[in-house]
Design a protein around this motif. Structure first.
Motif, PDB file in Angstrom:
ATOM      1  N   ALA A 305      41.449  28.106  46.105  1.00  0.00           N
ATOM      2  CA  ALA A 305      41.326  28.434  44.681  1.00  0.00           C
ATOM      3  C   ALA A 305      41.564  29.907  44.378  1.00  0.00           C
ATOM      4  CB  ALA A 305      39.941  28.034  44.180  1.00  0.00           C
ATOM      5  N   SER A 306      41.546  30.773  45.401  1.00  0.00           N
ATOM      6  CA  SER A 306      41.658  32.202  45.112  1.00  0.00           C
ATOM      7  C   SER A 306      42.486  32.951  46.151  1.00  0.00           C
ATOM      8  CB  SER A 306      40.266  32.825  44.981  1.00  0.00           C
ATOM      9  OG  SER A 306      39.465  32.534  46.126  1.00  0.00           O
ATOM     10  N   LEU A 307      41.941  33.175  47.324  1.00  0.00           N
ATOM     11  CA  LEU A 307      42.603  34.022  48.322  1.00  0.00           C
ATOM     12  C   LEU A 307      43.966  33.479  48.723  1.00  0.00           C
ATOM     13  CD1 LEU A 307      42.625  36.424  50.257  1.00  0.00           C
ATOM     14  CD2 LEU A 307      41.309  35.034  51.878  1.00  0.00           C
ATOM     15  N   SER A 308      44.057  32.204  49.046  1.00  0.00           N
ATOM     16  CA  SER A 308      45.339  31.630  49.476  1.00  0.00           C
ATOM     17  C   SER A 308      46.352  31.665  48.347  1.00  0.00           C
ATOM     18  CB  SER A 308      45.131  30.197  49.971  1.00  0.00           C
ATOM     19  OG  SER A 308      44.234  30.166  51.064  1.00  0.00           O
ATOM     20  N   ALA A 309      45.881  31.435  47.126  1.00  0.00           N
ATOM     21  CA  ALA A 309      46.775  31.496  45.966  1.00  0.00           C
ATOM     22  C   ALA A 309      47.325  32.901  45.769  1.00  0.00           C
ATOM     23  CB  ALA A 309      46.026  31.037  44.720  1.00  0.00           C
ATOM     24  N   ALA A 310      46.450  33.895  45.903  1.00  0.00           N
ATOM     25  CA  ALA A 310      46.893  35.283  45.760  1.00  0.00           C
ATOM     26  C   ALA A 310      47.935  35.631  46.813  1.00  0.00           C
ATOM     27  CB  ALA A 310      45.689  36.224  45.860  1.00  0.00           C
ATOM     28  N   LYS A 316      48.425  40.868  45.990  1.00  0.00           N
ATOM     29  CA  LYS A 316      47.591  41.450  47.048  1.00  0.00           C
ATOM     30  C   LYS A 316      46.337  42.123  46.517  1.00  0.00           C
ATOM     31  CE  LYS A 316      50.502  40.457  50.416  1.00  0.00           C
ATOM     32  NZ  LYS A 316      50.146  39.516  51.504  1.00  0.00           N
ATOM     33  N   ASP A 317      46.234  42.257  45.200  1.00  0.00           N
ATOM     34  CA  ASP A 317      45.102  42.994  44.633  1.00  0.00           C
ATOM     35  C   ASP A 317      43.940  42.091  44.228  1.00  0.00           C
ATOM     36  OD1 ASP A 317      46.376  41.725  42.523  1.00  0.00           O
ATOM     37  OD2 ASP A 317      46.124  43.399  41.129  1.00  0.00           O
ATOM     38  N   GLY A 324      38.577  47.632  46.571  1.00  0.00           N
ATOM     39  CA  GLY A 324      39.989  47.790  46.274  1.00  0.00           C
ATOM     40  C   GLY A 324      40.607  46.608  45.565  1.00  0.00           C
ATOM     41  N   LYS A 325      39.873  45.501  45.456  1.00  0.00           N
ATOM     42  CA  LYS A 325      40.413  44.326  44.783  1.00  0.00           C
ATOM     43  C   LYS A 325      40.064  44.341  43.302  1.00  0.00           C
ATOM     44  CE  LYS A 325      41.942  42.409  48.614  1.00  0.00           C
ATOM     45  NZ  LYS A 325      43.395  42.329  48.913  1.00  0.00           N
ATOM     46  N   ARG A 326      40.892  43.690  42.522  1.00  0.00           N
ATOM     47  CA  ARG A 326      40.647  43.536  41.085  1.00  0.00           C
ATOM     48  C   ARG A 326      39.292  42.849  40.885  1.00  0.00           C
ATOM     49  NH1 ARG A 326      43.460  42.251  35.908  1.00  0.00           N
ATOM     50  NH2 ARG A 326      42.498  40.334  35.142  1.00  0.00           N
ATOM     51  N   ALA A 327      38.537  43.335  39.917  1.00  0.00           N
ATOM     52  CA  ALA A 327      37.177  42.828  39.695  1.00  0.00           C
ATOM     53  C   ALA A 327      37.205  41.532  38.900  1.00  0.00           C
ATOM     54  CB  ALA A 327      36.331  43.881  39.003  1.00  0.00           C
ATOM     55  N   ASP A 328      37.739  40.486  39.547  1.00  0.00           N
ATOM     56  CA  ASP A 328      37.726  39.120  39.017  1.00  0.00           C
ATOM     57  C   ASP A 328      36.640  38.361  39.774  1.00  0.00           C
ATOM     58  OD1 ASP A 328      39.876  39.727  37.399  1.00  0.00           O
ATOM     59  OD2 ASP A 328      41.365  38.822  38.727  1.00  0.00           O
TER      60      ASP A 328
END
Length: 568
Positions: A305-310, A316-317, A324-328
Motif C-alpha cells: 500500500a505504500s513502500l512498494s508503490a513508491a 523515493k521521497d 527525510g521522507k515526505r510527512a504522509d
C-alpha cells in the motif's frame, strides 16, 4: 498543497532534537515496514518532511496519538479520478481522510473528450489539492481506431508536457495489439518515453507476446485477473498493480501473491471507483482490510500500500515513516481495522480548515454532449442472419464473453428477448463528429423494462444505452444531451432517476456526498427495472472499451477484440 519546505539547516537541527520540531506526534506506535515491528516512538516533522523517529522529541506543536498505530500514507498507483464522478478537489476531500495521500492518475477519460485541455485541467488542479496527485500522460486517445473520441493525442502533443513537475510518466498503454504490430503512432510514443516510466494495460496477454510487450519498456500493469497471469508478469519483470474498483475486482483472485516474498513487486490500485462504493466500503483502506482478513500478512499488505508503490513509480521521497521522507502519515486504530482517525499529508493535518484553504480552479469541457437527437426506430437492429453475436457480462470483471444466440428478425428487426435476458445495447456518437450509431445485444443485466443510459462510456465517452424498450432508450439518450451528460434511468416514458455530469459528461459539480446519494437513487431505480448488477452504470461503460476481451461495442459497431476488428 503541503506544508512549506523547511530549510536544510532546520531539518537537521530538528532531526537532532537540538531545537523543537515544528510538529511532533507523541505516544503512538509506528509500524516499521522494514522489520515488521510496532515501535512506540515520537515522530518529529519539520515543514513537509519527517525528521525524527525512534526517539523522544519536543515540538512547537504536539499531537497526542497514544494508543494508535502510525503507518505511511497509502498510494493509489493507477486510477481515473473522473470515474469517481467528482472533480479532483472533491476526490481529494472524499479519499484523503481515508489515508490515500498520493494518487497516480491517468486523465484519459477527460482527454478523450477535450484533449490537452483536459490534461491541463488535471495538472493545474493537482498542484492545489492536499493530496499529492501525480499525472501520467494519456497514451491512447482514442484507445483504438475503432471508435470516435472527442480528441486525438499523438506523441508530438504529449512530449512538451514530459518535464512538467506533476508528470510521472506515460499512462496505461492499452493498445497492446498496436505495440505488438509496431503501429507507427504507438512506436512514436514508446520511443519518446524510453528510459522513463511507461504504464501497461495488457489483459490476458501471455507468452512471447507478453515478452515483446514488456521489451517495449513497459514497467507496470494492472489488468492481471488470475494469480497465474500475475505471476508470469512478475517473473518477467513487471510490477503488478492489484486492482479493486467498482466493477473490476481482482483482489481475491490475486490474494495468493500477497506474501512478504512478492510484496516488494506489488502495488494496490482502484482504477475506477465511485463515491457510493467508497462510502459503503472504502478505498485503499478497504483493500487493506479485505487482504488482511483473507490471511495476508499485515507487513506485506502495508508494504504494497505504500513502500512498494513508491519504489515502483520512483517516488523515493515517501513510503516509510523515516527521516527525510515526505510527512504522509495515517493514524489508525489497528492494522486489521485500518480506520483512520487522523491523516497528515505533506505535514498538513487533514481537516475541514485545510480543505477550505485550497485554491479551487474552474472546470473545463462544459456543454460537451453534442449528439444528434435520436428516435425509437434508430434502435432497430437489422440483418437477415439468425446467428447473432451477444456481449456476455461477467459480474465483477470488465472482460466479457463473446456469445452467439439465434435471434430471428421480425419485420426487419431483431427484437429484445427478455426471457433469455437478451436486451438491446447501443452506442451513439456524442462529440459532434460524425453522428455514428451502432446497436447490438447484451446478456447479463437482467433488465425487464425501461432503459439506462450513460455518457461515461470508456474510453471514447459517447452515449451508451441499454434497454428493453426503444422509446425509453430514445428518451434516456436525449435526456443526456439536455443535462450535459451523466446517468439516466427511464421507464414508461418518464425519467426515474438521473445524475448530471456536466464536466466533460464525466464529473459532477456537486459535493461527493450529494453524488453518493444520487447514485443510491440511480442504483435503486435500475434495480426496479430488474437490473441484477451491483454497479450497472460502470459495467455498461466498460462494454464499449474495445481493448478488453472478448466482445465489445463502439459507435463503429460490435467489436471482436480478439481479432481486433469490427464485426461486419
Amino acid at each position: 498543497m503541503t506544508a512549506a519546505k523547511a530549510a536544510l539547516a532546520d531539518r537537521i537541527d530538528q532531526g537532532r532534537g537540538v531545537v523543537p520540531a515544528d510538529l511532533v506526534l507523541k505516544g503512538g506506535r509506528v509500524f516499521d515496514l522494514i522489520t515488521g515491528d510496532l515501535v512506540e516512538t515520537d515522530v518529529a516533522i519539520c515543514g513537509d518532511t519527517i525528521v525524527g523517529v525512534f526517539g523522544s522529541y519536543r515540538g512547537r506543536r504536539e499531537v497526542d496519538v497514544a494508543g494508535r498505530i502510525l503507518v505511511p500514507g497509502f498510494i493509489d498507483t493507477h486510477l481515473h479520478i473522473e470515474s469517481s464522478l467528482v472533480t479532483p478537489f472533491e476526490f481529494d476531500r472524499c479519499v484523503l481522510p481515508r489515508g490515500v495521500t498520493t494518487a497516480i492518475c491517468d486523465p484519459h477519460e477527460i482527454a478523450n473528450v477535450c484533449g490537452l485541455e483536459g490534461i491541463g485541467y488535471f495538472l493545474e488542479a493537482s498542484g492545489r489539492t492536499l493530496m499529492d496527485i501525480r499525472v501520467q500522460l494519456s497514451s491512447c486517445v482514442p484507445s483504438t481506431h475503432m471508435e470516435t473520441a472527442g480528441a486525438r493525442l499523438e506523441a508530438a502533443d504529449l512530449v512538451p508536457l514530459m518535464e512538467h513537475p506533476r508528470v510521472i510518466g506515460l499512462a496505461e498503454f492499452m493498445n497492446f495489439p498496436g505495440v505488438l504490430h509496431r503501429d507507427a503512432g504507438c512506436m512514436a510514443k514508446l520511443e519518446a518515453w524510453q528510459g522513463r516510466h511507461i504504464d501497461g494495460h495488457a489483459p490476458l496477454l501471455r507468452g512471447n507476446d507478453l515478452n515483446g510487450y514488456i521489451a517495449a519498456g513497459i514497467r507496470t500493469e494492472h489488468e492481471a485477473t488470475t494469480a497465474a497471469e500475475a505471476l508470469e508478469k512478475l517473473r518477467k519483470g513487471m510490477r503488478v498493480l492489484i486492482r479493486e474498483g467498482s466493477v473490476s475486482k481482482d483482489l481475491l483472485a490475486l490474494a495468493p501473491l500477497l506474501t512478504e516474498r512478492f510484496a516488494p513487486y506489488l502495488c494496490f490500485c482502484t482504477d475506477d471507483r465511485n463515491p457510493l462504493d467508497i462510502g459503503e466500503h472504502g478505498h485503499l483502506d478497504h483493500m487493506i482490510r479485505v487482504a488482511i482478513a483473507g490471511g495476508a500478512p499485515p507487513l506485506a499488505v502495508y508494504r504494497v500500500a505504500s513502500l512498494s508503490a513508491a519504489e515502483a513509480f520512483g517516488l523515493k521521497d515517501r513510503g516509510l515513516i523515516a527521516p527525510g521522507k515526505r510527512a504522509d502519515i495515517v493514524v489508525i486504530d489497528s492494522l486489521e481495522g485500518c480506520h483512520a482517525s487522523a491523516v497528515f499529508a505533506g505535514g498538513v493535518e487533514v481537516n475541514a480548515a485545510a480543505f477550505a484553504r485550497r485554491e479551487v480552479i474552474a472546470p473545463v469541457a462544459r456543454h460537451s454532449v453534442k449528439a444528434s437527437r435520436v428516435e425509437p426506430h434508430h434502435f432497430r437492429c437489422g440483418g437477415n442472419r439468425v446467428e447473432t453475436p451477444v456481449i456476455g457480462i461477467l459480474p465483477g470483471k470488465i472482460i466479457t464473453e463473446h456469445l452467439t444466440y439465434d435471434i430471428a428478425p421480425e419485420d426487419g428487426d431483431k427484437r429484445p428477448d427478455l426471457p433469455r435476458d437478451l436486451v438491446r445495447i447501443a452506442v451513439i456518437e456524442r462529440h459532434g463528429k460524425n453522428g455514428n450509431r451502432a446497436t447490438g445485444f447484451v446478456k447479463g443485466f437482467g433488465l425487464k423494462r425501461g432503459a439506462i443510459a450513460s455518457t461515461v462510456c470508456h474510453d471514447h465517452h459517447n452515449i451508451a444505452v441499454v434497454g428493453a424498450d426503444y422509446g425509453d432508450m430514445a428518451l434516456a439518450a436525449n435526456r443526456l444531451t439536455e443535462i450535459e451528460g451523466g446517468f439516466v434511468v427511464v421507464e414508461g416514458g418518464r425519467v426515474l432517476a438521473e445524475l448530471a455530469l456536466p464536466v466533460a459528461g464525466l464529473m459532477s459539480l456537486l459535493p461527493f456526498e450529494e453524488v453518493r446519494q444520487a447514485l443510491v437513487a440511480l442504483r435503486a431505480a435500475a434495480a426496479s427495472l430488474g437490473v441484477v448488477l451491483e454497479e450497472p452504470f460502470l459495467q455498461l461503460a466498460f462494454l464499449a472499451l474495445p481493448v478488453i476481451p472478448h466482445l465489445k461495442i463502439t459507435d463503429y459497431g460490435m467489436v471482436d477484440v480478439d481479432r481486433f476488428e469490427v464485426i461486419p
